[in-house]
Write an enzyme that holds these catalytic residues in place. Sequence first.
Site, PDB file in Angstrom:
ATOM      1  N   ASP A   1       0.851  -1.195   0.000  1.00 45.69           N
ATOM      2  CA  ASP A   1       0.000   0.000   0.000  1.00 45.69           C
ATOM      3  C   ASP A   1       0.882   1.238   0.000  1.00 45.69           C
ATOM      4  O   ASP A   1       1.135   1.830   1.041  1.00 45.69           O
ATOM      5  CB  ASP A   1      -0.904  -0.030   1.242  1.00 45.69           C
ATOM      6  CG  ASP A   1      -1.908   1.104   1.243  1.00 45.69           C
ATOM      7  OD1 ASP A   1      -1.872   1.930   0.314  1.00 45.69           O
ATOM      8  OD2 ASP A   1      -2.730   1.157   2.175  1.00 45.69           O
TER       9      ASP A   1
ATOM     10  N   LYS B   1       0.115   3.738  -2.179  1.00 48.28           N
ATOM     11  CA  LYS B   1      -0.741   4.802  -2.738  1.00 48.28           C
ATOM     12  C   LYS B   1       0.043   5.681  -3.712  1.00 48.28           C
ATOM     13  O   LYS B   1       0.066   6.900  -3.614  1.00 48.28           O
ATOM     14  CB  LYS B   1      -1.374   5.653  -1.629  1.00 48.28           C
ATOM     15  CG  LYS B   1      -2.288   4.850  -0.728  1.00 48.28           C
ATOM     16  CD  LYS B   1      -3.116   5.720   0.187  1.00 48.28           C
ATOM     17  CE  LYS B   1      -3.991   4.862   1.065  1.00 48.28           C
ATOM     18  NZ  LYS B   1      -3.242   4.085   2.078  1.00 48.28           N
TER      19      LYS B   1
ATOM     20  N   ASP C   1       2.300   9.590  -8.659  1.00 44.49           N
ATOM     21  CA  ASP C   1       3.290  10.462  -9.297  1.00 44.49           C
ATOM     22  C   ASP C   1       3.092  10.477 -10.817  1.00 44.49           C
ATOM     23  O   ASP C   1       2.123   9.906 -11.332  1.00 44.49           O
ATOM     24  CB  ASP C   1       4.699   9.969  -8.902  1.00 44.49           C
ATOM     25  CG  ASP C   1       5.663  11.122  -8.679  1.00 44.49           C
ATOM     26  OD1 ASP C   1       5.729  12.012  -9.568  1.00 44.49           O
ATOM     27  OD2 ASP C   1       6.346  11.146  -7.648  1.00 44.49           O
TER      28      ASP C   1
HETATM   29  O1  3DU Z   1      -7.842   1.682  10.352  1.00 42.80           O
HETATM   30  P1  3DU Z   1      -7.034   0.414  10.383  1.00 42.80           P
HETATM   31  O2  3DU Z   1      -6.008   0.358  11.451  1.00 42.80           O
HETATM   32  O3  3DU Z   1      -7.928  -0.811  10.343  1.00 42.80           O
HETATM   33  O4  3DU Z   1      -6.155   0.354   9.030  1.00 42.80           O
HETATM   34  C1  3DU Z   1      -6.657   0.646   7.772  1.00 42.80           C
HETATM   35  C2  3DU Z   1      -5.566   0.481   6.754  1.00 42.80           C
HETATM   36  O5  3DU Z   1      -6.040   0.819   5.465  1.00 42.80           O
HETATM   37  C3  3DU Z   1      -4.342   1.361   6.973  1.00 42.80           C
HETATM   38  O6  3DU Z   1      -3.214   0.643   6.481  1.00 42.80           O
HETATM   39  C4  3DU Z   1      -4.598   2.572   6.119  1.00 42.80           C
HETATM   40  O7  3DU Z   1      -3.411   3.200   5.708  1.00 42.80           O
HETATM   41  C5  3DU Z   1      -5.312   1.940   4.934  1.00 42.80           C
HETATM   42  N1  3DU Z   1      -6.246   2.792   4.213  1.00 42.80           N
HETATM   43  C6  3DU Z   1      -7.254   3.464   4.846  1.00 42.80           C
HETATM   44  O8  3DU Z   1      -7.402   3.359   6.067  1.00 42.80           O
HETATM   45  C7  3DU Z   1      -8.129   4.253   4.087  1.00 42.80           C
HETATM   46  C8  3DU Z   1      -8.036   4.306   2.754  1.00 42.80           C
HETATM   47  O9  3DU Z   1      -8.913   4.981   2.067  1.00 42.80           O
HETATM   48  C9  3DU Z   1      -7.026   3.582   2.128  1.00 42.80           C
HETATM   49  C10 3DU Z   1      -6.161   2.829   2.897  1.00 42.80           C
END
Ligand code: 3DU
Length: 217
Positions: free
Chosen positions: A59, A61, A64
């Site tokens: 991840d 994201k 660029d």
């Molecule tokens: O909130 P949590 O700890 O369950 O983690 C959610 C994960 O998903 C975390 O790695 C975050 O960077 C990622 N994420 C989002 O929370 C929201 C998004 O829109 C995209 C990725």
Amino acid sequence: MPKLMLALDVLDESEAIKISEETSEYVDCIKIGYPLVLATDLGIIKRIKEKTNKEVICDFKVADIPATNEKIARLTLNYADGIICQGFVGLDSVKAIINVAEEYKQVGNSKKVIMVTEMSHEGAKSFMQPIANEIAKMAGKLNVDGIVAPSTRPTRLKELKEIANNAFVISPGVGAQGGDLQEVLKVLDENDYVIVGRAIYLNENPKESAKKYKELL
Ligand code: 3DU
């Protein structure tokens, strides 16, 4: 029944390995991002894959210009089974990543490209939400493997999934971000993933928490 993706955002390698091993019985896929890779190195992806035998999605994201996206994708997909990129940067930037994944596919190595449409946090309503349907349309046009859409907003989750109808959905927001799993389960299917991070890795018993989520799914 959607699958469970563990967001492994811990900052210590031994903790990361311990949690991924402990939970691997219940987790279908592991998502690693900047926190763990910056705290260790890119090789952590390979080491976690070796220990768990799970797919690892990176991840980053990526957001660029095409030339830079291509470099990042090449380095990441050398280790990871898939990469997450931003869609708002536009078609050419995402295409650059897809082209790298295609090269791997041509030599029999399947790599997933997953594109963010709308993020799950409050701030995403300001700038991302108004353009997210267009981003999801682009997902269909580009034939990306998957999209990221928010479990914190099940109505939006449903809309975005419908728009990008060929792509599977990976959805963060359940657990620490307060998303309603029951509502999310009305939307997602067996090709999709519910992402859970803190509610598992911060739990005093990550294995039990992963088991609970797997059972709920
Ligand atoms: O909130 P949590 O700890 O369950 O983690 C959610 C994960 O998903 C975390 O790695 C975050 O960077 C990622 N994420 C989002 O929370 C929201 C998004 O829109 C995209 C990725």
